[in-house]
Design a protein around this motif. Structure first.
Motif, PDB file in Angstrom:
ATOM      1  N   THR A  80       0.862  -1.182   0.000  1.00  0.00           N
ATOM      2  CA  THR A  80       0.000   0.000   0.000  1.00  0.00           C
ATOM      3  C   THR A  80       0.893   1.226   0.000  1.00  0.00           C
ATOM      4  O   THR A  80       1.853   1.293   0.779  1.00  0.00           O
ATOM      5  CB  THR A  80      -0.910   0.040   1.236  1.00  0.00           C
ATOM      6  N   THR A  82       0.851   5.495   0.253  1.00  0.00           N
ATOM      7  CA  THR A  82       0.040   6.629   0.695  1.00  0.00           C
ATOM      8  C   THR A  82       0.517   7.875  -0.025  1.00  0.00           C
ATOM      9  O   THR A  82       1.686   8.278   0.109  1.00  0.00           O
ATOM     10  CB  THR A  82       0.146   6.831   2.223  1.00  0.00           C
ATOM     11  N   SER A 104      -8.270  14.587  -6.542  1.00  0.00           N
ATOM     12  CA  SER A 104      -9.101  13.410  -6.834  1.00  0.00           C
ATOM     13  C   SER A 104      -8.649  12.751  -8.135  1.00  0.00           C
ATOM     14  O   SER A 104      -9.244  12.962  -9.198  1.00  0.00           O
ATOM     15  CB  SER A 104     -10.578  13.809  -6.931  1.00  0.00           C
ATOM     16  N   ASP A 164      -6.856  -1.716  -5.030  1.00  0.00           N
ATOM     17  CA  ASP A 164      -7.878  -0.850  -4.442  1.00  0.00           C
ATOM     18  C   ASP A 164      -7.366   0.587  -4.412  1.00  0.00           C
ATOM     19  O   ASP A 164      -6.168   0.823  -4.214  1.00  0.00           O
ATOM     20  CB  ASP A 164      -8.210  -1.308  -3.012  1.00  0.00           C
ATOM     21  N   ILE A 165      -8.265   1.520  -4.638  1.00  0.00           N
ATOM     22  CA  ILE A 165      -7.934   2.947  -4.540  1.00  0.00           C
ATOM     23  C   ILE A 165      -8.896   3.576  -3.537  1.00  0.00           C
ATOM     24  O   ILE A 165     -10.104   3.600  -3.743  1.00  0.00           O
ATOM     25  CB  ILE A 165      -8.057   3.661  -5.903  1.00  0.00           C
ATOM     26  N   ALA A 166      -8.343   4.022  -2.421  1.00  0.00           N
ATOM     27  CA  ALA A 166      -9.121   4.738  -1.403  1.00  0.00           C
ATOM     28  C   ALA A 166      -8.253   5.913  -0.978  1.00  0.00           C
ATOM     29  O   ALA A 166      -7.582   5.865   0.056  1.00  0.00           O
ATOM     30  CB  ALA A 166      -9.451   3.833  -0.233  1.00  0.00           C
ATOM     31  N   LEU A 167      -8.224   6.933  -1.835  1.00  0.00           N
ATOM     32  CA  LEU A 167      -7.284   8.043  -1.657  1.00  0.00           C
ATOM     33  C   LEU A 167      -7.286   8.582  -0.240  1.00  0.00           C
ATOM     34  O   LEU A 167      -8.346   8.713   0.378  1.00  0.00           O
ATOM     35  CB  LEU A 167      -7.619   9.158  -2.663  1.00  0.00           C
ATOM     36  N   GLU A 169      -4.760   6.404  -0.183  1.00  0.00           N
ATOM     37  CA  GLU A 169      -4.087   5.114  -0.244  1.00  0.00           C
ATOM     38  C   GLU A 169      -4.391   4.359  -1.527  1.00  0.00           C
ATOM     39  O   GLU A 169      -5.511   4.399  -2.043  1.00  0.00           O
ATOM     40  CB  GLU A 169      -4.490   4.247   0.963  1.00  0.00           C
ATOM     41  N   THR A 171      -3.671   0.414  -2.957  1.00  0.00           N
ATOM     42  CA  THR A 171      -3.192  -0.936  -2.670  1.00  0.00           C
ATOM     43  C   THR A 171      -2.896  -1.639  -3.992  1.00  0.00           C
ATOM     44  O   THR A 171      -3.672  -1.547  -4.942  1.00  0.00           O
ATOM     45  CB  THR A 171      -4.234  -1.723  -1.862  1.00  0.00           C
TER      46      THR A 171
END
Length: 245
Positions: A80, A82, A104, A164-167, A169, A171
């Motif tokens: 991951t 950041t 974004s 996975d993209i969960a800004l 972060e 992965t």
């Protein structure tokens, strides 16, 4: 907890795959294994940073002779990164150096940044590494606050996957060559995106044909009967078959 006594007197030769726990060095694992297996003739294939977990191959007895051969094989990591913060070590254990706003990003933009670092390219090794400059490991110079010029090194990424993209972060998984620094990979992707990044989690899941499927945990290494650890080892004969030798 005391280890049950073993009647086995001769230490077998082979590879013991360990699932390294976080917050310990690769040398810590070797020290535990020396006591657990009852031998001093043991080494590891490919250092994992303290924050990293996962596959650490221990070569035992005569298997130490093929240590370099096993270390030369491609590896697979899950990690991951950041976005928005660069650090002194390129991972979460370093001091923050710079912080930038993370806009974004569209998934396509992030994928394109990863795509820049695929195939053959060069990495500049981080200061916190075991590479030596005039006989001194870089990490020792880094501890003194020194930074020296490092030569770029050729590396190879066979494939990557954004999981996975969960800004801020992201992965991912990456298949890469020997000598590849995943934290430098994370740092460079962040630089390409213009906001910086550092590696915040890392797990090695494969090295050559070796996977975590037959790994022992650190707790098992500390407490399991010695005979059970011997049985968990992969013999030299099986290694030859695995590698097609």
């Amino acid at each position: 907890m005391s280890r049950p006594h073993s009647v086995v007197s001769q230490v077998p030769s082979g590879v013991l795959v360990v699932d390294k726990a976080p917050d310990m060095t690769s040398h810590d694992v070797v020290a535990i294994a020396r006591r657990a297996l009852g031998t001093k003739k043991i080494g590891h294939c490919g250092t994992l940073d303290p924050m990293a977990t996962g596959l650490l191959m221990l070569v035992v007895e005569r298997a130490t002779k093929i240590q370099d051969l096993l270390m030369s094989e491609d590896k697979e990591y899950e990690g991951t990164l950041t976005l928005g913060v660069t650090t002194s070590t390129q991972d979460r254990q370093g001091e923050p150096l710079e912080e930038k706003e993370v806009r974004s990003f569209a998934p396509e933009e992030i994928d394109a940044a990863f795509g820049v670092f695929k195939g053959e390219f060069e990495q500049i090794p981080p200061m916190v590494s075991a590479i030596k400059k005039d006989g001194v490991p870089l990490y020792k110079l880094a501890r003194k606050g020194q930074e020296v010029a490092r030569d770029p090194r050729p590396v190879h990424v066979t494939k990557y996957e954004i999981r996975d993209i969960a800004l801020p972060e992201v992965t991912f998984s990456v298949d890469c060559s020997k000598g590849f620094y995943v934290r430098t990979y994370a740092h460079d992707i962040g630089q390409h995106l213009g906001c910086g990044a550092h590696l915040s989690a890392l797990r090695r899941v494969r090295s050559g044909k070796f996977t975590l499927e037959r790994a022992v945990t650190i707790d098992m290494l500390k407490t399991a009967p010695r005979e059970d650890l011997y049985k968990a080892m992969i013999s030299l004969a099986e290694i030859s078959l695995m590698r097609g030798a």
